[in-house]
Scaffold this motif. Structure first.
Motif, short mmCIF file in Angstrom:
data_model
loop_
_atom_site.label_atom_id
_atom_site.label_comp_id
_atom_site.label_asym_id
_atom_site.label_seq_id
_atom_site.Cartn_x
_atom_site.Cartn_y
_atom_site.Cartn_z
N GLY A 165 13.05 7.45 4.70
CA GLY A 165 13.23 7.04 3.32
C GLY A 165 12.72 5.65 3.00
O GLY A 165 12.54 5.30 1.83
N LEU A 166 12.46 4.85 4.03
CA LEU A 166 11.94 3.49 3.82
C LEU A 166 10.42 3.46 3.66
O LEU A 166 9.86 2.42 3.33
N ILE A 167 9.76 4.60 3.88
CA ILE A 167 8.30 4.62 3.86
C ILE A 167 7.74 4.16 2.51
O ILE A 167 6.74 3.43 2.45
N ASP A 168 8.36 4.57 1.40
CA ASP A 168 7.84 4.18 0.09
C ASP A 168 7.91 2.67 -0.11
O ASP A 168 7.01 2.07 -0.70
N ALA A 169 8.98 2.06 0.39
CA ALA A 169 9.10 0.60 0.31
C ALA A 169 8.06 -0.08 1.20
O ALA A 169 7.47 -1.11 0.84
N VAL A 170 7.83 0.51 2.38
CA VAL A 170 6.78 -0.01 3.27
C VAL A 170 5.42 0.05 2.57
O VAL A 170 4.64 -0.91 2.60
N THR A 171 5.15 1.18 1.93
CA THR A 171 3.89 1.34 1.21
C THR A 171 3.70 0.23 0.18
O THR A 171 2.61 -0.32 0.02
N ALA A 172 4.78 -0.11 -0.51
CA ALA A 172 4.71 -1.12 -1.57
C ALA A 172 4.49 -2.53 -1.02
O ALA A 172 3.94 -3.39 -1.73
N VAL A 173 4.91 -2.78 0.22
CA VAL A 173 4.77 -4.12 0.80
C VAL A 173 3.50 -4.24 1.64
O VAL A 173 2.59 -5.01 1.32
N SER A 174 3.42 -3.47 2.72
CA SER A 174 2.28 -3.64 3.63
C SER A 174 1.13 -2.68 3.35
O SER A 174 -0.03 -3.01 3.59
N GLY A 175 1.46 -1.47 2.84
CA GLY A 175 0.39 -0.53 2.55
C GLY A 175 -0.52 -1.03 1.43
O GLY A 175 -1.74 -1.07 1.57
N SER A 176 0.09 -1.43 0.33
CA SER A 176 -0.67 -1.97 -0.80
C SER A 176 -0.90 -3.48 -0.67
O SER A 176 -1.73 -4.03 -1.40
N GLY A 177 -0.17 -4.12 0.20
CA GLY A 177 -0.17 -5.57 0.31
C GLY A 177 -1.52 -6.25 0.49
O GLY A 177 -1.75 -7.33 -0.09
#
Length: 272
Positions: A165-177
């Motif tokens: 469930g944390l993957i979307d938050a990861v995407t917002a920080v490091s994926g798009s970062g």
């Protein structure tokens, strides 16, 4: 070769991310004859690497492998699923780097997969300096997780998540970062031009500054806050700029909170 590297690995999709991972595995010592590439549109660079290392490319009937890494475009999952199914045996570990595709999505389309890891690498993986967040499904053994960790570490650092469930938050920080950082360079260059620097010089200064600051972060054990404080003299020029950037009402903290929240919301929407 390390015992944590697989005896056989199939990479499905050898585009930018798949190709970067493949190059990382070669550097780790994974021998070419243990690797099979499946990509109907494989590029020249990957074809050359495969030929040099003796990899098997697009075989007519690929055998099930110890590890299958799924690195196609997310929208190709439905089309690729039947052929991927044939690659998955009883003991196969499936590692997916498909954005927006949950372990549940994968399980529905690939019912043969009992052990699955969902991973979210980012763009700097292409130069071996990525950060990958990973979540393991309930069928993944300790040995398979260790193997996944080593394979993912071929393109940078790895962080394991307690919950998918944390993957979307990861995407917002490091994926798009990385895009946020690139835009920071654009903004610094434009601001430099606005105070009188030639535009090309302002861009070179901004770019080199972010490159150097990133390397300093990479090499230092100090926290970002400590590094910031170390370069900020009381009453000096940096302090004057930070008073603007750190303003709680209209500075970077609320701006980035809104940006990351927007990216997380969009990631949730795309995941359906």
């Amino acid at each position: 070769m390390s015992s944590q590297l697989p005896q056989s690995l199939v990479l499905v999709g050898a585009g930018k991310m798949g190709g970067a991972m493949l190059e990382g595995w070669v550097k780790l010592g994974l021998e070419g004859h243990r690797i099979t590439l499946i990509d109907p549109h494989i590029g020249e660079a990957m074809s050359a690497l495969a030929a040099e290392k003796g990899m098997n490319v697009n075989p007519a009937k690929p055998a099930p492998a110890e590890v299958v890494v799924l690195a196609t475009k997310p929208q190709m999952l439905d089309t690729a699923a039947p052929s991927v199914q044939a690659l998955i045996g009883p003991g196969t570990l499936l590692i997916s780097v498909l954005a927006g595709k949950t372990l549940g999505d994968l399980g529905q389309r690939l019912p043969n997969a009992g052990a699955m890891v969902r991973a979210m690498p980012n763009l700097p993986a292409s130069v071996g300096r990525g950060i990958t967040a990973a979540a393991a499904g309930p069928g993944v053994s300790a040995a398979q997780r260790a193997m996944a960790d080593q394979l993912l570490a071929g393109v940078g650092k790895v962080e394991w998540l307690e919950s998918e469930g944390l993957i979307d938050a990861v995407t917002a920080v490091s994926g798009s970062g990385p895009a946020y950082v690139f835009h920071l360079v654009e903004c610094m260059a434009a601001a430099g031009a606005a105070v009188g620097l030639p535009a090309d010089l302002a861009e070179r200064l901004a770019r080199a500054t972010v490159e150097g600051a990133g390397e300093l972060l990479f090499q230092s054990d100090l926290s970002p806050a400590t590094l910031r404080q170390n370069v900020t003299s009381p009453g000096g020029t940096t302090a004057a700029a930070l008073a603007v950037l750190m303003a709680e009402q209209d500075g970077m903290p609320p701006l980035l909170r809104r940006a990351v929240a927007a990216a997380k919301k969009r990631a949730e929407e795309l995941a359906g």
